[in-house]
Scaffold this motif. Structure first.
Motif, PDB file in Angstrom:
ATOM      1  N   PRO A   1       0.800  -1.228   0.000  1.00 28.31           N
ATOM      2  CA  PRO A   1       0.000   0.000   0.000  1.00 28.31           C
ATOM      3  C   PRO A   1       0.832   1.278   0.000  1.00 28.31           C
ATOM      4  O   PRO A   1       0.285   2.375  -0.086  1.00 28.31           O
ATOM      5  N   THR A   2       2.162   1.130   0.083  1.00 26.16           N
ATOM      6  CA  THR A   2       3.023   2.290   0.267  1.00 26.16           C
ATOM      7  C   THR A   2       2.828   3.346  -0.807  1.00 26.16           C
ATOM      8  O   THR A   2       2.669   4.540  -0.510  1.00 26.16           O
ATOM      9  N   ARG A   3       2.838   2.925  -2.078  1.00 29.67           N
ATOM     10  CA  ARG A   3       2.754   3.897  -3.163  1.00 29.67           C
ATOM     11  C   ARG A   3       1.463   4.701  -3.097  1.00 29.67           C
ATOM     12  O   ARG A   3       1.480   5.922  -3.270  1.00 29.67           O
ATOM     13  N   ARG A   4       0.344   4.056  -2.822  1.00 27.15           N
ATOM     14  CA  ARG A   4      -0.933   4.768  -2.764  1.00 27.15           C
ATOM     15  C   ARG A   4      -0.934   5.812  -1.644  1.00 27.15           C
ATOM     16  O   ARG A   4      -1.412   6.929  -1.826  1.00 27.15           O
ATOM     17  N   LEU A   5      -0.379   5.451  -0.490  1.00 31.13           N
ATOM     18  CA  LEU A   5      -0.383   6.380   0.629  1.00 31.13           C
ATOM     19  C   LEU A   5       0.601   7.520   0.405  1.00 31.13           C
ATOM     20  O   LEU A   5       0.312   8.679   0.748  1.00 31.13           O
ATOM     21  N   ILE A   6       1.763   7.216  -0.161  1.00 33.55           N
ATOM     22  CA  ILE A   6       2.730   8.276  -0.465  1.00 33.55           C
ATOM     23  C   ILE A   6       2.137   9.263  -1.469  1.00 33.55           C
ATOM     24  O   ILE A   6       2.250  10.486  -1.305  1.00 33.55           O
TER      25      ILE A   6
ATOM     26  N   LEU B   1      -0.373  -2.454   9.095  1.00 38.19           N
ATOM     27  CA  LEU B   1      -0.278  -1.632   7.896  1.00 38.19           C
ATOM     28  C   LEU B   1       1.136  -1.086   7.726  1.00 38.19           C
ATOM     29  O   LEU B   1       1.699  -1.131   6.623  1.00 38.19           O
ATOM     30  N   ILE B   2       1.729  -0.594   8.806  1.00 35.55           N
ATOM     31  CA  ILE B   2       3.091  -0.058   8.729  1.00 35.55           C
ATOM     32  C   ILE B   2       4.073  -1.135   8.299  1.00 35.55           C
ATOM     33  O   ILE B   2       4.962  -0.907   7.473  1.00 35.55           O
TER      34      ILE B   2
ATOM     35  N   MET C   1       3.892  -1.735   4.705  1.00 35.48           N
ATOM     36  CA  MET C   1       4.472  -0.623   3.966  1.00 35.48           C
ATOM     37  C   MET C   1       5.995  -0.663   3.976  1.00 35.48           C
ATOM     38  O   MET C   1       6.645  -0.397   2.964  1.00 35.48           O
ATOM     39  N   SER C   2       6.565  -1.017   5.118  1.00 32.91           N
ATOM     40  CA  SER C   2       8.023  -0.963   5.252  1.00 32.91           C
ATOM     41  C   SER C   2       8.710  -2.273   4.900  1.00 32.91           C
ATOM     42  O   SER C   2       9.916  -2.298   4.627  1.00 32.91           O
ATOM     43  N   ASN C   3       7.926  -3.403   4.936  1.00 31.90           N
ATOM     44  CA  ASN C   3       8.483  -4.736   4.646  1.00 31.90           C
ATOM     45  C   ASN C   3       9.622  -5.109   5.583  1.00 31.90           C
ATOM     46  O   ASN C   3      10.502  -5.875   5.236  1.00 31.90           O
TER      47      ASN C   3
ATOM     48  N   LEU D   1      10.319   5.240   5.012  1.00 33.39           N
ATOM     49  CA  LEU D   1       9.681   4.497   3.921  1.00 33.39           C
ATOM     50  C   LEU D   1      10.367   4.741   2.591  1.00 33.39           C
ATOM     51  O   LEU D   1      10.287   3.922   1.679  1.00 33.39           O
ATOM     52  N   ALA D   2      11.010   5.882   2.452  1.00 30.75           N
ATOM     53  CA  ALA D   2      11.777   6.228   1.258  1.00 30.75           C
ATOM     54  C   ALA D   2      12.807   7.266   1.692  1.00 30.75           C
ATOM     55  O   ALA D   2      12.748   7.786   2.810  1.00 30.75           O
ATOM     56  N   ASP D   3      13.757   7.565   0.810  1.00 24.94           N
ATOM     57  CA  ASP D   3      14.807   8.515   1.173  1.00 24.94           C
ATOM     58  C   ASP D   3      14.250   9.882   1.558  1.00 24.94           C
ATOM     59  O   ASP D   3      14.868  10.607   2.340  1.00 24.94           O
TER      60      ASP D   3
END
Length: 321
Positions: free
Chosen positions: A93-98, A130-131, A134-136, A157-159
């Protein structure tokens, strides 16, 4: 019976959020899609209301899909707010939330201005799960009881996307009585804060009017849907107890055991896709709760006023000659 639960660590969470919010760009509030109004924390609204908000209706796969659409529309109509629905079957779900956060705060992003996001919610809405998806990395502790996460955690979650996770937090006083019952049956409230029988009866009272087919199928009830809807809630609880084997010596139903069965069946999704409130119902409950709070405060203020003694101030008598 009003249900209240605000242990000490939640007060610490409130203070931590008040301090952290100054450096936050977007607030993600994770809601339970089965109770999207009752699981929205008014204290979080007070602490973070000046920030853009992303409402995540989690567990949508076990909520009533038609009602989820209605709730998404209701939240998306609010200013500086976006709402999305997620479920356990969505692997990344990470991309959708970002992307949703970037729409809410378009000026943030890149190493010079990394996105800073606070994620919060009431206990047991699936925030930690959920977290982790997202973070795997399994960075957030999970559990099926309220109060598992106790400390604030920073997760990258990303740089250019930093996420601060906070412990699940309720609010000092649950003014909406029905919200207290809905939070209790969902597992957002500690076990020592409510009576299982009362919570099960409240749940059955709502479900028999709105989801009688779900009850009939799960508990193999012989009545028609209309007859189930018309049953007194205590008789329905006894019928469930008999069907599920919660019977004591002498043929009496163990009502406590029957209540635990009903609550557990809702929590582990054995009753199908159920949502315990609509926006219109929640607004009605909320209005009633605010009116009762105002009346309670007025009575409190009246008691606090100093009472008149009935003795007038008199001038001291003149001294005798």
């Amino acid at each position: 019976m009003a249900i209240q639960w605000f242990p000490g660590h939640m007060n610490l969470t409130r203070k931590a959020i008040a301090e952290r919010i100054k450096d936050i760009d977007v607030v993600i509030e994770v809601l339970d899609a089965r109770l999207p109004g009752s699981s929205a924390n008014p204290l979080l609204q007070e602490l973070t209301g000046h920030k853009p908000r992303l409402k995540v209706l989690n567990k949508q796969d076990v909520a009533d899909p038609a009602r989820t659409v209605t709730w998404l529309d209701w939240y998306n109509a609010q200013p500086e707010t976006r709402a999305v629905a997620l479920d356990a079957s969505e692997p990344t779900p990470t991309r959708r939330l970002i992307e949703a956060c970037q729409l809410l705060s378009p000026g943030r992003g890149g190493m010079a201005k990394p996105m800073r996001v606070l994620i919060c919610g009431v206990p047991n809405v699936g925030k930690s799960t959920l977290i982790n998806s997202m973070s795997n990395k399994g960075q957030a502790k999970t559990g099926d009881e309220a109060g598992v996460t106790k400390l604030e955690q920073r997760i990258v979650l990303a740089d250019d996307f930093y996420l601060w996770d906070t412990p699940g937090m309720l609010w000092p006083r649950i003014s909406v009585e029905q919200s207290g019952y809905n939070l209790a049956v969902s597992g957002a409230v500690g076990r020592n804060a409510y009576d299982e029988e009362l919570v099960a009866l409240e749940f059955l009272r709502y479900a028999q009017r709105n989801y009688a087919p779900n009850l009939r199928e799960r508990y193999k009830l012989t009545q028609t849907d209309a007859e189930i809807a018309a049953l007194p809630d205590d008789e329905l609880l006894e019928a469930v107890g008999r069907k599920r084997g919660a019977v004591m010596t002498g043929g009496r139903v163990n009502v406590q055991k029957a209540a635990e069965i009903v609550i557990t069946d809702f929590r582990i999704h054995n009753l199908g896709r159920i949502t315990l409130e609509t926006p219109a119902e929640y607004e009605e409950w909320f209005t009633k709760g605010m009116e009762l709070d105002a009346l309670r405060q007025a009575k409190k203020d009246a008691r606090a006023k100093p009472k008149k003694t009935g003795i007038r101030n008199r001038k001291p008598a003149a001294p005798s000659a």
